[in-house]
Design a protein around this motif. Structure first.
Motif, mmCIF file in Angstrom:
data_model
loop_
_atom_site.group_PDB
_atom_site.id
_atom_site.type_symbol
_atom_site.label_atom_id
_atom_site.label_comp_id
_atom_site.label_asym_id
_atom_site.label_seq_id
_atom_site.Cartn_x
_atom_site.Cartn_y
_atom_site.Cartn_z
ATOM 1 N N ILE A 167 25.431 67.267 47.230
ATOM 2 C CA ILE A 167 25.928 66.606 46.019
ATOM 3 C C ILE A 167 26.899 67.518 45.274
ATOM 4 N N GLY A 168 26.503 68.788 45.123
ATOM 5 C CA GLY A 168 27.348 69.742 44.404
ATOM 6 C C GLY A 168 28.716 69.861 45.051
ATOM 7 N N PHE A 169 28.739 70.056 46.362
ATOM 8 C CA PHE A 169 30.023 70.210 47.048
ATOM 9 C C PHE A 169 30.866 68.954 46.902
ATOM 10 N N SER A 170 30.204 67.795 46.939
ATOM 11 C CA SER A 170 30.965 66.552 46.803
ATOM 12 C C SER A 170 31.635 66.500 45.435
ATOM 13 N N LEU A 171 30.886 66.898 44.400
ATOM 14 C CA LEU A 171 31.472 66.893 43.053
ATOM 15 C C LEU A 171 32.708 67.793 43.000
ATOM 16 N N LEU A 172 32.598 68.963 43.616
ATOM 17 C CA LEU A 172 33.746 69.877 43.613
ATOM 18 C C LEU A 172 34.921 69.253 44.355
#
Lengths: 251, 292, 284
Positions: C10-15
């Protein structure tokens, strides 16, 4: 007693770009023993160590063939969970690298990321005691880790690794940035740690290797020249190059 | 020997010019603007709710303009801070080298687009879009200006934050990964906290950029000098007021003076931001060098 | 463990989303301006005067005006900046003076561009009596780009290795000879990059020239540095806000925006290319 190898490398080759750094390295690292990797600078000691917990993955141009078996399981297998591997294999670096956080938070770091909520204080204390640092810091757990001395910082980094309850501890020239007194403390620590952990230490200091290790591996230009009981390596090396190196003729 | 000393003084003179110009700006703003306060109470100026500079009797209350600037700046930060810092982390920690080499120059290009082009784009494309989307009487609102301004401030924030993030020592990252942290945990718990002062500097400088930006807010924010109640109404910022009205004033008139007085307020605000940013980055430097 | 992996995904997707939004914004701006601007651009657009109350004809005066203003600004700012940078990198020792100078440079960089406009109005237009003119605008823009070029030049000078200076000094050269013969030549590409970036910045600025140089409509080209001029950025603004025939003038604004953005991006591209090349080429 049956010799049981915790970590085994088979035909381990590594390239950084076109540079062939490790060549067919076969080593077995025995459980609850200290294995030292020695050799002149640039021989691939640190690179070898970093293969064992896949820290070389951080460098984009790395290519690896062969096997690294951890409890019989290949760590370069696609199914291997690198994050879990690194929890089970602790690492202590050449230069002490505490986080810019408090002493307590440094040791608690590994526990917190695993989502552990209870008993953190006891675990931190236990780890600090195991690293023989507790008495020096117990009254100032909240000060910044950066204000400790170099030797204390390194023992803090050891405590930080121990808190994750690893099975193997890799040490990459852990004393090279420390003075002799601090070095002696760390070496003493190794004797107690090996009762519970399997240790692999890289060092360029012959005396240190002789003092602390049970087995020694001599690497030269990425090749494993000789691997044997530390006693044998230092008193009766089989290979001429090993003899030259430990008697100080080169390196 | 004396020749060398002369040369050194020669260069020193030019190094001091920046301070000289800065002082000159302060001097000029006060010289032209201060006499307004012989006729308008400074409290009435700062907190007055009505801006009718050409009306008789004229009213010089800049509260709506200050609030307009602050609203648009706050909105811009809501857009630019997460996107800018997110982009910075992506570029320095996640992107493969090939992708990084494409994205970094693209962000630099985004930074190089002239503000009048952003304003133009906002007017002809984005404002009508917002108007239709939310069914508003006009698309030229604080919200529209905030989004455009946010996109403008994004590369500023991203570039400074990226410098801060990539100067976090690799050893911190290695230590965290070797303890079994995931990459994401390492970013959240070690890298970002270690780069926090650089990231704060980035945010404050981005804020300064947004509050001082003129053309975009002039063209896109709508220009009503009334105290804003929602994001979706037109506002008029301090910079836009100066730019729009200076052309119509008589030199030395109260209106002329009041625009310089607005510039004093604006200058003080941006100066404060810059000094805070400078202070944080200096402290950061000391911390990193004096740590061990 | 699964939860931690999920968090990372999820974090990487947000970035990735943040960076995609930034790139998307850039491309949508470029897309609309290129697609709608390309239609109005032809040779005549570059080479002729505006006609029929700015509803027809070309933008030659604005192109020339921007050229004069940007060149004037760099002619003023470049020597000043290089001299200042030489002091900062070669002579200054760490201490209060250099702290104050740095603070001055940083704060000058943070002054809103419209405030530069007011300064130019009060000083160059009124006090020196240059009037609304090329010279007033160029000087105002010159001060505005000063910090950009000082920083770039200082960076270029600091990147010259110590050993160059030591080698020269050890051969008996004076400090000034060392700077002139050993340091400056190696720093020239970097300084040039800063200068080019400065030109790009000056060409794109609007607010500083609003009251110091720019005019919406003139019937003849400027004949001296004391004439007022049209300029590309101001032209876009004026067409959009003072125009009386939007149906005819918005397309001209698109064309002008396309020319301005191509000009500025081309300038930046040259500078960025030079800089990347310098950084990659580790000649020392």
């Amino acid at each position: 007693m049956v010799k049981r190898d915790k970590v085994v490398t088979k035909n381990l080759n590594l390239w950084f770009g076109d540079n062939h750094v490790l060549k067919d390295v076969d080593i077995g690292i025995e459980e609850n023993k200290v294995t030292a990797v020695i050799g002149p600078s640039g021989c691939g000691k640190s690179t070898f160590l970093r293969c064992l917990n896949r820290m070389n993955d951080l460098i984009d141009t790395t290519r690896i063939t062969g096997k690294v078996l951890f409890d019989g399981e290949d760590v370069y297998n696609n199914r291997m969970d690198v994050v879990d591997l690194r929890r089970r294999v602790g690492m202590v670096f050449q230069k002490p690298n505490p986080f810019p956080k408090s002493v307590f938070e440094n040791v608690a770091y590994g526990l917190r990321i695993q989502g552990i909520r209870y008993g953190i204080h006891e675990k931190v204390e236990k780890a600090l005691r195991s690293a023989v640092l507790w008495d020096e810091v117990k009254n100032r757990l909240n000060i910044s880790a950066l204000s400790l001395s170099g030797g204390q910082q390194q023992r803090l980094c050891i405590a930080r690794a121990l808190a994750c309850e690893p099975e193997v501890i890799l040490m990459d020239e852990p004393c090279s940035a420390l003075d002799p007194t601090a070095t002696a403390k760390i070496e003493e620590l190794l004797f107690t740690l090996k009762e519970r952990y399997t240790i692999c230490i890289v060092t360029h200091n012959m005396q240190q290797a002789a003092r602390v290790s049970d087995y020694a591996a001599f690497l030269l230009l990425g090749e494993l020249v000789e691997f044997n009981d530390t006693n044998k390596i230092f008193t009766n090396p089989k290979d001429k190059r090993t003899e030259d190196y430990i008697t100080g003729r080169f390196g | 020997m004396t020749k060398e000393i002369f040369i050194k003084r020669f260069f020193l003179f030019f190094a001091l010019l920046s301070i000289f110009f800065l002082a000159g700006i302060v001097f000029v703003l006060f010289k032209e603007g201060i006499s307004l306060f012989t006729r308008v109470n400074i409290i009435d100026f700062l907190f007055g709710k009505s801006w009718y500079p050409t009306h008789t009797p004229a009213e010089f209350g800049i509260l709506p303009l200050i609030l307009g600037s602050l609203l648009v700046t706050a909105g811009a930060l809501v857009v630019a801070v997460p996107l800018g810092i997110g982009s910075a982390i992506y570029v320095s920690e996640i992107a493969k080298p090939g992708i990084r080499d494409v994205i970094k120059p693209l962000l630099e290009i985004l930074a190089g687009v002239p503000s009048v082009v952003y304003g133009f784009f906002g007017m002809v494309i984005f404002a009508p879009f917002i108007q239709n989307l939310f069914n508003l009487p006009t698309g030229l609102t604080a919200f529209t200006a905030s989004v455009i301004l946010g996109i403008m401030a994004l590369p500023t924030i991203a570039s400074i934050a990226e410098d801060a993030i990539s100067s976090v020592p690799v050893s911190f990252k290695e230590a965290s990964l070797s303890l079994g942290a995931t990459k994401w945990e390492t970013i959240v718990r070690v890298i970002v906290p270690s780069a926090m002062s650089g990231i704060s500097t980035a945010i404050i400088l981005g804020m300064g950029r947004a509050i001082g930006e003129t053309m975009t807010v002039l063209m896109v924010a709508g220009g009503s000098a009334i105290i804003p109640h929602t994001f979706f109404q037109p506002v008029r910022a301090m910079t836009a007021t100066i730019a729009a009205e200076m052309g119509e004033t008589v030199v030395g008139s109260m209106h002329y003076q009041s625009l310089f007085a607005i510039a004093i307020v604006l200058f003080m605000l941006t100066l404060t931001f810059n000094i805070i940013a400078d202070f944080i980055s200096q402290k950061f430097k000391k911390k990193m060098t004096g740590g061990l | 463990m699964k939860k931690r992996k999920l968090k990372q995904i999820i974090g990487f997707s947000l970035l990735r989303i943040s960076v995609s939004i930034a790139i998307f914004a850039l491309f949508s701006i470029l897309y609309f301006i290129v697609v709608r601007g390309a239609g109005v651009i032809n040779l005549e657009f570059f080479t002729s005067m505006p006609r029929e109350g700015m509803t027809e004809g070309g933008i030659l005066p604005a192109i020339l005006g921007t050229f004069y203003l940007a060149i004037g600004a760099i002619l003023f700012a470049l020597p000043l900046s290089v001299f200042a940078a030489i002091y900062l990198s070669e002579y200054a020792r760490q201490g209060r003076l250099i702290r104050v100078i740095r603070l001055g440079v940083n704060n000058l960089a943070g002054v809103p561009s419209v405030v530069f406009g007011l300064f130019g109005l009060a000083v160059f237009v009124k006090f020196f009596g240059f009037g609304v003119s090329i010279i007033s605008g160029a000087l105002t823009l010159g001060i505005l780009i000063l910090p950009t070029i000082i920083r770039a030049s200082e960076e270029a000078l600091l990147a010259v290795p110590r050993s160059f200076r030591e080698a020269s000094l050890a051969l008996g050269a004076t400090k000034w000879q060392t700077i002139r013969r050993a340091v400056l030549p190696s720093a020239t590409p970097g300084i040039l990059t800063g200068a080019i970036l400065g030109v790009g910045r000056a060409a794109g600025e609007t607010a500083p020239i609003l009251f110091t140089a720019a005019t919406f409509f003139i019937t003849r080209l400027p004949s001296s540095i004391f004439d007022e001029v049209q300029a590309l950025p101001y032209h876009i603004y004026a067409l959009m806000t003072e125009g009386t025939h939007p149906d005819l003038q918005v397309p001209i604004a698109y064309g002008t925006a396309l020319i301005l953005i191509s000009l500025v991006l081309l300038i930046n591209l040259v500078a960025i290319t030079i800089r990347y090349r310098i950084r990659k080429e580790k000649r020392w």
